[in-house]
Design a protein around this motif. Structure first.
Motif, PDB file in Angstrom:
ATOM      1  N   TYR A  20      33.635  27.279  32.616  1.00 32.99           N
ATOM      2  CA  TYR A  20      33.050  27.241  31.152  1.00 32.99           C
ATOM      3  C   TYR A  20      34.175  26.893  30.142  1.00 32.99           C
ATOM      4  O   TYR A  20      34.359  26.185  29.363  1.00 32.99           O
ATOM      5  CB  TYR A  20      32.415  28.560  30.661  1.00 32.99           C
ATOM      6  N   MET A  21      35.393  27.294  30.698  1.00 34.56           N
ATOM      7  CA  MET A  21      36.652  27.329  29.977  1.00 34.56           C
ATOM      8  C   MET A  21      37.302  25.611  30.086  1.00 34.56           C
ATOM      9  O   MET A  21      37.910  25.176  29.241  1.00 34.56           O
ATOM     10  CB  MET A  21      37.647  28.093  30.263  1.00 34.56           C
ATOM     11  N   GLY A  22      37.052  25.165  31.236  1.00 34.84           N
ATOM     12  CA  GLY A  22      37.515  23.957  31.565  1.00 34.84           C
ATOM     13  C   GLY A  22      37.115  23.246  32.891  1.00 34.84           C
ATOM     14  O   GLY A  22      38.226  22.416  33.466  1.00 34.84           O
ATOM     15  N   LYS A  35      33.642  31.634  34.618  1.00 38.68           N
ATOM     16  CA  LYS A  35      34.401  31.596  33.610  1.00 38.68           C
ATOM     17  C   LYS A  35      35.414  30.449  33.124  1.00 38.68           C
ATOM     18  O   LYS A  35      35.543  29.870  32.400  1.00 38.68           O
ATOM     19  CB  LYS A  35      35.490  32.940  33.547  1.00 38.68           C
ATOM     20  N   MET A  36      36.055  30.083  34.319  1.00 39.50           N
ATOM     21  CA  MET A  36      36.965  29.029  34.426  1.00 39.50           C
ATOM     22  C   MET A  36      36.212  27.707  34.372  1.00 39.50           C
ATOM     23  O   MET A  36      36.751  26.540  33.707  1.00 39.50           O
ATOM     24  CB  MET A  36      37.644  28.902  35.889  1.00 39.50           C
ATOM     25  N   GLU A  59      43.975  33.882  36.290  1.00 45.29           N
ATOM     26  CA  GLU A  59      44.928  34.707  37.124  1.00 45.29           C
ATOM     27  C   GLU A  59      44.732  36.270  36.674  1.00 45.29           C
ATOM     28  O   GLU A  59      44.715  37.099  37.386  1.00 45.29           O
ATOM     29  CB  GLU A  59      46.305  34.271  37.069  1.00 45.29           C
ATOM     30  N   ASN A 111      41.119  30.799  40.874  1.00 51.15           N
ATOM     31  CA  ASN A 111      42.687  31.088  41.192  1.00 51.15           C
ATOM     32  C   ASN A 111      42.866  30.969  42.748  1.00 51.15           C
ATOM     33  O   ASN A 111      43.535  30.178  43.255  1.00 51.15           O
ATOM     34  CB  ASN A 111      43.452  31.811  40.420  1.00 51.15           C
ATOM     35  N   ILE A 114      36.773  24.076  35.518  1.00 48.91           N
ATOM     36  CA  ILE A 114      37.457  24.268  36.729  1.00 48.91           C
ATOM     37  C   ILE A 114      36.442  25.377  37.576  1.00 48.91           C
ATOM     38  O   ILE A 114      35.982  26.315  37.004  1.00 48.91           O
ATOM     39  CB  ILE A 114      38.652  25.036  36.646  1.00 48.91           C
ATOM     40  N   VAL A 137      44.024  27.974  31.073  1.00 48.16           N
ATOM     41  CA  VAL A 137      42.935  28.491  31.507  1.00 48.16           C
ATOM     42  C   VAL A 137      43.460  29.267  32.879  1.00 48.16           C
ATOM     43  O   VAL A 137      42.682  30.243  33.188  1.00 48.16           O
ATOM     44  CB  VAL A 137      42.104  27.167  32.111  1.00 48.16           C
ATOM     45  N   MET A 138      44.318  28.734  33.382  1.00 45.83           N
ATOM     46  CA  MET A 138      44.852  29.107  34.826  1.00 45.83           C
ATOM     47  C   MET A 138      45.432  30.549  34.675  1.00 45.83           C
ATOM     48  O   MET A 138      45.375  31.555  35.498  1.00 45.83           O
ATOM     49  CB  MET A 138      45.772  28.379  35.707  1.00 45.83           C
TER      50      MET A 138
END
Lengths: 71, 556
Positions: B161-163, B158-159, A43, B169, B165, A38-39
């Motif tokens: 929905y994905m996890g 987006k992050m 990124e 970043n 988070i 995910v990171m």
């Protein structure tokens, strides 16, 4: 661009330079777990590469990642 | 930085932040996220086994409210969370709890635009109360991070929905930095004193040239940049940073501006110490250290002049000397950074707020002698002790004093060591030698009197030598010394005493000593100078604030 992405992945995984190549399979890299994944996708956004969520989750290799990223 | 054991707990996925922090310290790795209260409240949890010294709770308010935006329901959820957190607090850990930033797309469609703030306020009120009631709970400045980066850069749908988070970043990296900054602040010793130059530092231009070019300090252009800098410094001062002026100016010119310039925000009472003179700045800094009774390693020196900065860096390497910005608009932000880097503390106490006053009061005590009415007070506080010692063992010091002392020297006779030795053994002479000490230390043997008893019994004893070191002048010590001599002569049966003053180029300060001490002129010398006489049972009591003792060897 591909070089830049490989470097970015290595940075997230905190592994030595050269560890990740175009032939790398995600399952073969211990550090590349779902969180790291995910990171990495996050990124990529910061350098203007956007892969849709559902496609990003299904990636299994660097080659596929390059393909989806269109680079 | 020392490595601290820490935990980061959250109701959203912070595992990547934890992973980043793990590269530099020992950090607790929670199983998943969203169980922060469960971990805290269960004494058998892996969190308690890990036993962190610092626990960061970075909470997403929207998740905590479960998107419930009605005020009453929200209040219940917030209260519930804080009640449970409070019940789980342990003295062994320092807690950092994030302040509130409510974020969610649905907020954009709310007609009631104040709702966001109302809900955040619910959180903040509980958090502030918690901090006030528990010294080991602090606010983690999460909101500041969002405000600085902007929502669009901080939150990443987006992050999410994905996890789960929440943060991008970049925001996660900034969060790491913010956590590390808190830890560093916990572990470093904050600086205490900000030493400031004046010209081209607190204002533009030079003081004392008002006729030709007034200083730059106003509500516009460059003048406003200096005013804004002063605003930053003023708030630092209110939060416990001690300010001191170290500046090369005519003091009057500088004080005129500080006291009466309409745009000056840092007035005289803001400064705990001032050195406005032409002395080397490193010397002034050492004096300030003494005055405030603080080590120079707690000092930060700010000056626009690179050669002054270089001098202080060289002479006092323990003083922090930050660089000075190139342009006026950078002044205020630069000072804010200096505060962050050197002065900021994890918590602010009432004591910090009162500090300048305390220190200024102390400094005033040291400068008491400047106020005439309190001179006696000042002397009292010095706790002077004057001790008459046996001169026999100090012939070298006696000779040295007689020969080296110019100002407080009534007759300025010079002696060889041999001559002084003979005087000590002379039955017709008595030598009085005094040691002076005060609360700051021992000044050593600093006063001597030689009394000559002429052969004939009718003749009056004469003070032929009265010498005192200039380092103890101005403290009424001569009063105590002469009184002691007179007392001992009275005890020996003398009724009169004669004193002599012989003028030199240097001893003008003591020209009037005898008349001031109650002696009457009895003779005038043709070459200058005079003799004075006193009846020993009629001499007035002279003021002094000192304890006068006698060395044990003199008691016999």
């Amino acid at each position: 661009m591909r070089e830049q992405i490989l470097g970015l992945i290595e940075g997230i995984l905190n592994v030595p330079m050269g560890t990740i190549t175009e032939d790398t399979k995600i399952a073969d890299v211990e550090e590349w777990d779902s969180l790291a994944h995910v990171m990495i996708i996050g990124e990529l956004e910061s350098i203007g590469v956007s892969i849709p969520v559902e496609e990003a989750i299904e990636l299994t290799s660097v080659a596929e990642l390059f393909e989806k990223a269109g680079v | 930085m020392k490595t601290a054991r820490m935990a980061l707990l959250s109701n959203v996925n912070m595992n990547f932040v934890i992973r980043l922090l793990k590269r530099q310290m020992e950090i607790y790795e929670a199983e998943g996220y969203g169980n922060e209260l469960g971990l805290l409240m269960n004494p058998a949890s892996s969190y308690h086994t890990f036993a962190p010294a610092y626990t960061f709770l970075v909470m997403d308010l929207m998740e905590l409210l479960e998107h419930e935006l009605e005020e009453q329901t929200a209040l219940e959820r917030v209260n519930n969370w804080f009640d449970m957190l409070e019940s789980s607090l342990a003295d062994t850990t320092t807690y950092y709890v994030s302040d509130a930033y409510l974020w969610g797309v649905e907020l954009d469609v709310l007609v009631d635009k104040s709702r966001k703030q109302t809900l955040e306020q619910l959180w903040m009120q509980r958090l502030q109360r918690l901090c006030a009631e528990h010294t080991n709970v602090r606010i983690f400045p999460y909101r500041h991070l969002v405000e600085q980066m902007g929502e669009g850069n901080v939150f990443s749908p987006k992050m999410w929905y994905m996890g789960r988070i929440l943060l991008s970043n970049d925001a996660q990296k900034r969060l790491c930095e913010a956590i590390l900054a808190c830890l560093e602040r916990e572990q470093r010793v904050a600086k205490k004193v900000l030493l400031l130059d004046l010209d081209n530092t607190l204002w533009g231009g030079l003081a004392g040239e008002a006729e030709q070019s007034p200083i730059v300090l106003s509500e516009e252009h460059e003048g406003l940049a200096y005013k804004n800098l002063q605003r930053v410094i003023l708030h630092m001062q209110r939060q416990g940073v001690l300010l001191a002026i170290v500046s090369k100016n005519n003091e009057e010119d500088a004080l005129e501006i500080i006291r009466s310039h309409p745009h000056m925000l840092l007035r005289e009472e803001c400064f705990a110490a001032k050195r406005i003179n032409w002395q080397g700045k490193h010397e002034n800094i050492l004096e300030i250290a003494k005055e405030l009774n603080l080590g120079t390693d707690s000092f930060v020196f700010w000056d626009d002049n690179p050669s002054e900065r270089e001098l202080v860096r060289k002479m006092l390497p323990e003083v922090i000397v930050p660089d000075f910005p190139q342009s006026a608009e950078e002044l205020a932000p630069c000072m804010a950074e200096i505060y962050e880097q050197y002065f900021a503390k994890p918590v602010l106490t009432q004591e910090d707020r009162d500090k300048t006053e305390q220190y200024a009061a102390n400094a005033k005590r040291g400068a008491l002698q400047k106020a005439a009415h309190s001179f006696e007070e000042y002397l009292k506080q010095l706790e002077l002790v004057i001790t008459r010692v046996n001169p026999a063992a100090h012939v070298e010091r006696l000779t040295q004093m007689a020969n080296k002392t110019n100002q407080f020297n009534l007759t300025t006779r010079r002696y060889t060591l041999q001559e002084m030795q003979e005087i000590l053994q002379d039955e017709n002479r008595e030598v009085y030698l005094y040691n002076v000490a005060d609360r700051f230390g021992d000044n050593g043997l600093v006063a001597m009197v030689i009394v000559h008893f002429p052969e004939g019994s009718e003749d009056v004893p004469v003070v032929e030598e009265f010498v005192m070191s200039c380092r103890v002048m101005g403290k009424q010590i001569e009063n105590a010394v002469l009184q002691d001599v007179e007392q001992s002569l009275r005890e020996a049966g003398c009724t009169k005493l004669k004193g002599i003053y012989l003028p030199t180029a240097k001893n003008k300060p003591v020209e009037m000593l005898y008349p001031e001490l109650g002696y009457t002129q009895c003779e005038r010398y043709p070459k200058g100078g005079a003799a004075y006489l006193a009846e020993l049972n009629q001499v007035p009591a002279r003021p002094y604030q000192a304890k006068v003792l006698k060395d044990a060897t003199l008691e016999v």
